[in-house]
Design a protein around this motif. Structure first.
Motif, PDB file in Angstrom:
ATOM      1  N   ALA A   1      12.360  20.957 -11.836  1.00 36.30           N
ATOM      2  CA  ALA A   1      12.471  19.505 -12.006  1.00 36.30           C
ATOM      3  C   ALA A   1      13.714  18.984 -11.291  1.00 36.30           C
ATOM      4  O   ALA A   1      13.675  17.929 -10.636  1.00 36.30           O
ATOM      5  N   ALA A   2      14.813  19.722 -11.395  1.00 32.41           N
ATOM      6  CA  ALA A   2      16.050  19.325 -10.714  1.00 32.41           C
ATOM      7  C   ALA A   2      15.863  19.346  -9.205  1.00 32.41           C
ATOM      8  O   ALA A   2      16.385  18.476  -8.484  1.00 32.41           O
ATOM      9  N   ASP A   3      15.120  20.319  -8.702  1.00 28.59           N
ATOM     10  CA  ASP A   3      14.855  20.390  -7.257  1.00 28.59           C
ATOM     11  C   ASP A   3      14.029  19.190  -6.795  1.00 28.59           C
ATOM     12  O   ASP A   3      14.260  18.642  -5.708  1.00 28.59           O
ATOM     13  N   MET A   4      13.066  18.781  -7.615  1.00 24.49           N
ATOM     14  CA  MET A   4      12.262  17.616  -7.276  1.00 24.49           C
ATOM     15  C   MET A   4      13.125  16.354  -7.221  1.00 24.49           C
ATOM     16  O   MET A   4      12.983  15.516  -6.317  1.00 24.49           O
ATOM     17  N   VAL A   5      14.028  16.205  -8.192  1.00 31.75           N
ATOM     18  CA  VAL A   5      14.908  15.034  -8.221  1.00 31.75           C
ATOM     19  C   VAL A   5      15.805  15.010  -6.988  1.00 31.75           C
ATOM     20  O   VAL A   5      15.979  13.963  -6.347  1.00 31.75           O
ATOM     21  N   SER A   6      16.364  16.144  -6.632  1.00 34.01           N
ATOM     22  CA  SER A   6      17.228  16.217  -5.447  1.00 34.01           C
ATOM     23  C   SER A   6      16.454  15.880  -4.173  1.00 34.01           C
ATOM     24  O   SER A   6      16.962  15.181  -3.286  1.00 34.01           O
ATOM     25  N   TYR A   7      15.232  16.348  -4.091  1.00 35.42           N
ATOM     26  CA  TYR A   7      14.400  16.109  -2.907  1.00 35.42           C
ATOM     27  C   TYR A   7      14.092  14.621  -2.748  1.00 35.42           C
ATOM     28  O   TYR A   7      14.222  14.062  -1.657  1.00 35.42           O
ATOM     29  N   ARG A   8      13.721  13.966  -3.835  1.00 35.55           N
ATOM     30  CA  ARG A   8      13.337  12.548  -3.730  1.00 35.55           C
ATOM     31  C   ARG A   8      14.548  11.633  -3.560  1.00 35.55           C
ATOM     32  O   ARG A   8      14.414  10.481  -3.148  1.00 35.55           O
ATOM     33  N   GLU A   9      15.751  12.116  -3.900  1.00 33.28           N
ATOM     34  CA  GLU A   9      16.960  11.317  -3.717  1.00 33.28           C
ATOM     35  C   GLU A   9      17.514  11.408  -2.302  1.00 33.28           C
ATOM     36  O   GLU A   9      18.404  10.629  -1.935  1.00 33.28           O
ATOM     37  N   ASP A  10      16.987  12.333  -1.511  1.00 30.46           N
ATOM     38  CA  ASP A  10      17.407  12.486  -0.119  1.00 30.46           C
ATOM     39  C   ASP A  10      16.708  11.425   0.729  1.00 30.46           C
ATOM     40  O   ASP A  10      15.489  11.408   0.824  1.00 30.46           O
ATOM     41  N   GLU A  11      17.489  10.540   1.345  1.00 31.22           N
ATOM     42  CA  GLU A  11      16.898   9.440   2.109  1.00 31.22           C
ATOM     43  C   GLU A  11      16.072   9.947   3.287  1.00 31.22           C
ATOM     44  O   GLU A  11      15.183   9.243   3.779  1.00 31.22           O
ATOM     45  N   ASN A  12      16.337  11.148   3.738  1.00 30.03           N
ATOM     46  CA  ASN A  12      15.536  11.722   4.824  1.00 30.03           C
ATOM     47  C   ASN A  12      14.093  11.959   4.402  1.00 30.03           C
ATOM     48  O   ASN A  12      13.204  12.084   5.253  1.00 30.03           O
ATOM     49  N   ASN A  13      13.851  12.027   3.101  1.00 23.78           N
ATOM     50  CA  ASN A  13      12.498  12.260   2.591  1.00 23.78           C
ATOM     51  C   ASN A  13      11.822  10.972   2.118  1.00 23.78           C
ATOM     52  O   ASN A  13      10.749  11.017   1.510  1.00 23.78           O
ATOM     53  N   LYS A  14      12.449   9.842   2.398  1.00 26.67           N
ATOM     54  CA  LYS A  14      11.968   8.550   1.894  1.00 26.67           C
ATOM     55  C   LYS A  14      10.503   8.304   2.222  1.00 26.67           C
ATOM     56  O   LYS A  14       9.712   7.935   1.348  1.00 26.67           O
ATOM     57  N   GLU A  15      10.113   8.503   3.471  1.00 29.70           N
ATOM     58  CA  GLU A  15       8.734   8.224   3.881  1.00 29.70           C
ATOM     59  C   GLU A  15       7.744   9.195   3.257  1.00 29.70           C
ATOM     60  O   GLU A  15       6.586   8.848   3.011  1.00 29.70           O
ATOM     61  N   LEU A  16       8.196  10.414   2.966  1.00 31.60           N
ATOM     62  CA  LEU A  16       7.307  11.422   2.399  1.00 31.60           C
ATOM     63  C   LEU A  16       6.914  11.088   0.965  1.00 31.60           C
ATOM     64  O   LEU A  16       5.903  11.589   0.457  1.00 31.60           O
ATOM     65  N   LEU A  17       7.700  10.238   0.311  1.00 29.94           N
ATOM     66  CA  LEU A  17       7.426   9.895  -1.085  1.00 29.94           C
ATOM     67  C   LEU A  17       6.190   9.026  -1.238  1.00 29.94           C
ATOM     68  O   LEU A  17       5.755   8.757  -2.355  1.00 29.94           O
ATOM     69  N   ASN A  18       5.605   8.581  -0.116  1.00 31.52           N
ATOM     70  CA  ASN A  18       4.372   7.797  -0.183  1.00 31.52           C
ATOM     71  C   ASN A  18       3.187   8.646  -0.630  1.00 31.52           C
ATOM     72  O   ASN A  18       2.205   8.131  -1.171  1.00 31.52           O
TER      73      ASN A  18
ATOM     74  N   ASP B   1       0.818  -1.223   0.000  1.00 30.53           N
ATOM     75  CA  ASP B   1       0.000   0.000   0.000  1.00 30.53           C
ATOM     76  C   ASP B   1       0.849   1.269   0.000  1.00 30.53           C
ATOM     77  O   ASP B   1       0.346   2.353   0.265  1.00 30.53           O
ATOM     78  N   THR B   2       2.149   1.139  -0.259  1.00 34.03           N
ATOM     79  CA  THR B   2       3.010   2.322  -0.247  1.00 34.03           C
ATOM     80  C   THR B   2       3.608   2.568  -1.612  1.00 34.03           C
ATOM     81  O   THR B   2       3.315   1.882  -2.590  1.00 34.03           O
ATOM     82  N   ALA B   3       4.500   3.557  -1.680  1.00 35.15           N
ATOM     83  CA  ALA B   3       5.020   4.008  -2.959  1.00 35.15           C
ATOM     84  C   ALA B   3       6.202   3.168  -3.429  1.00 35.15           C
ATOM     85  O   ALA B   3       6.811   2.421  -2.680  1.00 35.15           O
ATOM     86  N   ASP B   4       6.498   3.335  -4.708  1.00 34.97           N
ATOM     87  CA  ASP B   4       7.690   2.729  -5.310  1.00 34.97           C
ATOM     88  C   ASP B   4       8.700   3.837  -5.569  1.00 34.97           C
ATOM     89  O   ASP B   4       8.368   4.872  -6.146  1.00 34.97           O
ATOM     90  N   SER B   5       9.942   3.591  -5.161  1.00 33.30           N
ATOM     91  CA  SER B   5      11.004   4.566  -5.370  1.00 33.30           C
ATOM     92  C   SER B   5      12.339   3.839  -5.439  1.00 33.30           C
ATOM     93  O   SER B   5      12.415   2.622  -5.284  1.00 33.30           O
ATOM     94  N   GLN B   6      13.403   4.608  -5.652  1.00 34.29           N
ATOM     95  CA  GLN B   6      14.741   4.027  -5.764  1.00 34.29           C
ATOM     96  C   GLN B   6      15.224   3.394  -4.461  1.00 34.29           C
ATOM     97  O   GLN B   6      16.209   2.659  -4.459  1.00 34.29           O
ATOM     98  N   PHE B   7      14.534   3.658  -3.365  1.00 34.85           N
ATOM     99  CA  PHE B   7      14.934   3.094  -2.084  1.00 34.85           C
ATOM    100  C   PHE B   7      14.394   1.677  -1.872  1.00 34.85           C
ATOM    101  O   PHE B   7      14.730   1.033  -0.885  1.00 34.85           O
ATOM    102  N   ASP B   8      13.580   1.196  -2.785  1.00 31.34           N
ATOM    103  CA  ASP B   8      13.003  -0.141  -2.645  1.00 31.34           C
ATOM    104  C   ASP B   8      14.036  -1.211  -2.974  1.00 31.34           C
ATOM    105  O   ASP B   8      15.115  -0.924  -3.502  1.00 31.34           O
ATOM    106  N   ARG B   9      13.681  -2.469  -2.703  1.00 27.94           N
ATOM    107  CA  ARG B   9      14.595  -3.585  -2.922  1.00 27.94           C
ATOM    108  C   ARG B   9      15.128  -3.634  -4.351  1.00 27.94           C
ATOM    109  O   ARG B   9      16.309  -3.889  -4.587  1.00 27.94           O
ATOM    110  N   TRP B  10      14.248  -3.398  -5.321  1.00 30.79           N
ATOM    111  CA  TRP B  10      14.669  -3.486  -6.718  1.00 30.79           C
ATOM    112  C   TRP B  10      15.646  -2.384  -7.100  1.00 30.79           C
ATOM    113  O   TRP B  10      16.408  -2.517  -8.068  1.00 30.79           O
TER     114      TRP B  10
END
Length: 355
Positions: free
Chosen positions: A274-291, A76-85
């Motif tokens: 767009a670059a700011d969005m990429v930087s934000y989502r690559e920050d592991e501190n924001n991992k949970e917010l990506l849901n 029930d959560t999001a998919d991102s680069q922090f996932d297993r794959w």
């Protein structure tokens, strides 16, 4: 009695014949040795090639297992680069094999999906049933066309000859290629056009199985699809890498979409945003917010006037490209596959090719 010179001549002739025979035998021996060595090397290479192919399949299955495990853990959560794959350790995987193994999983749900440009009336009805409020009045095919045209014209692609007229021709032709009828769009092409080519062929009039089929569609020329793009980050270099076949509803995962795709989500989007969005989502501190699909509003300095159409964006993914490269003893093989991950936790291998 025979003269002594004759014996000397015969002795010399015998010596010459002996030397010729020895030379012949040496040549045959060298040739045989070379042939045997070549065959042994070919056999060794064949053995290595078979082992590399087995490694490729192992890499494919390891990636599929990671996708399945991620789906089970994060249903029930999001998919991102922090996932297993997205965090497969190739160095660790290589220790399991003789040689090296590299596995890359690319989320194609962050790309523009060609098949979403055409919807049947039944598909539109099902889509509208899922929408709320004013979204029910929207046409999903028109929304996709706006998204694609904005990408082609406002993505700072820097492709020579790609102007509004060319973009219109490309999109009209792609719609004609995908839809089931033979009614030509204003700048499109149907069976009559393709039948007149040399060699002739006919459009599929249905969903596109692989995105490379775009090369068959009027206007989608190789120089456009494979032209070097003007970009400031390490995102893909060619236009075709931002596109995929996919299927409805054609929503873009903003957690994994390249910057050029993010720019196409709103008319006020810029390269910097767009670059700011990429930087934000690559920050592991924001991992949970990506849901949350609205996480982009938390990006520092992000304009409040920009609100992405909720029918075009998502944080979930169902289409992935798996690239596996195996190398050993100077030989290298690469395999590419596309996996569709379904809601019932089943997977479909849509494509697999060893180069």
């Amino acid at each position: 009695m025979l003269p002594a010179s004759l014996f000397r001549d015969r002795s010399g002739m015998a010596l010459v014949l002996t030397l010729l025979a020895i030379s012949f035998l040496v040549a045959v021996t060298v040739q045989l040795s070379t042939s045997v060595n070549g065959q042994m090397q070919a056999a060794a290479n064949q053995s290595t090639a078979v082992r590399l192919d087995a490694m490729l399949l192992s890499g494919l299955n390891l990636a599929r297992a990671a996708l399945l495990a991620d789906q089970k853990e994060n249903e029930d959560t999001a998919d991102s680069q922090f996932d297993r794959w997205g965090t497969l350790d190739s160095a660790l995987l290589s220790e399991l094999f003789s040689g090296s193994l590299d596995i890359t999983v690319t989320d194609l749900s962050g790309r523009l999906q060609a098949n979403a440009l055409v919807w049947t009336e039944k598909e539109k009805a099902a889509w509208k049933k899922k929408q709320k409020g004013k979204n029910k009045k929207k046409d999903p095919a028109k929304l996709q066309r706006i998204l694609w045209k904005r990408f082609l014209l406002r993505g700072n692609l820097g492709i020579e000859g790609l102007d509004e007229d060319q973009a219109t021709t490309m999109l009209d032709s792609l719609v004609d290629w995908l839809d089931a009828d033979d009614e030509k769009e204003e700048n499109g092409a149907e069976k009559e056009y393709y039948s007149s080519l040399d060699p002739p062929y006919i459009p599929t009039n249905g969903p596109m199985p692989i995105i490379e089929d775009l090369l068959l569609v009027k206007g989608w020329e190789q120089k456009i699809l494979y032209s070097e793009l003007k970009k400031k980050d390490n995102s893909p270099s060619h236009l075709i890498a931002y596109l995929t076949n996919g299927e409805q509803p054609g929503m873009v995962n903003i957690n994994t979409a390249p910057a050029l795709v993010l720019q196409a989500l709103h008319e006020e989007m810029t390269e910097e945003l767009a670059a700011d969005m990429v930087s934000y989502r690559e920050d592991e501190n924001n991992k949970e917010l990506l849901n949350q699909v609205t996480w982009y509003r938390n990006v520092p300095g992000f304009p409040g006037s920009i609100s992405f159409d909720q029918t075009l964006i998502t944080t979930a993914s169902n289409l992935f490209k798996i690239t596996v490269t195996a190398a050993d003893k100077g030989l290298q093989r690469t395999g590419e596959g596309i996996i569709q991950r379904k809601e019932n936790q089943e997977q479909a291998l849509l494509y697999w090719k060893i180069q």
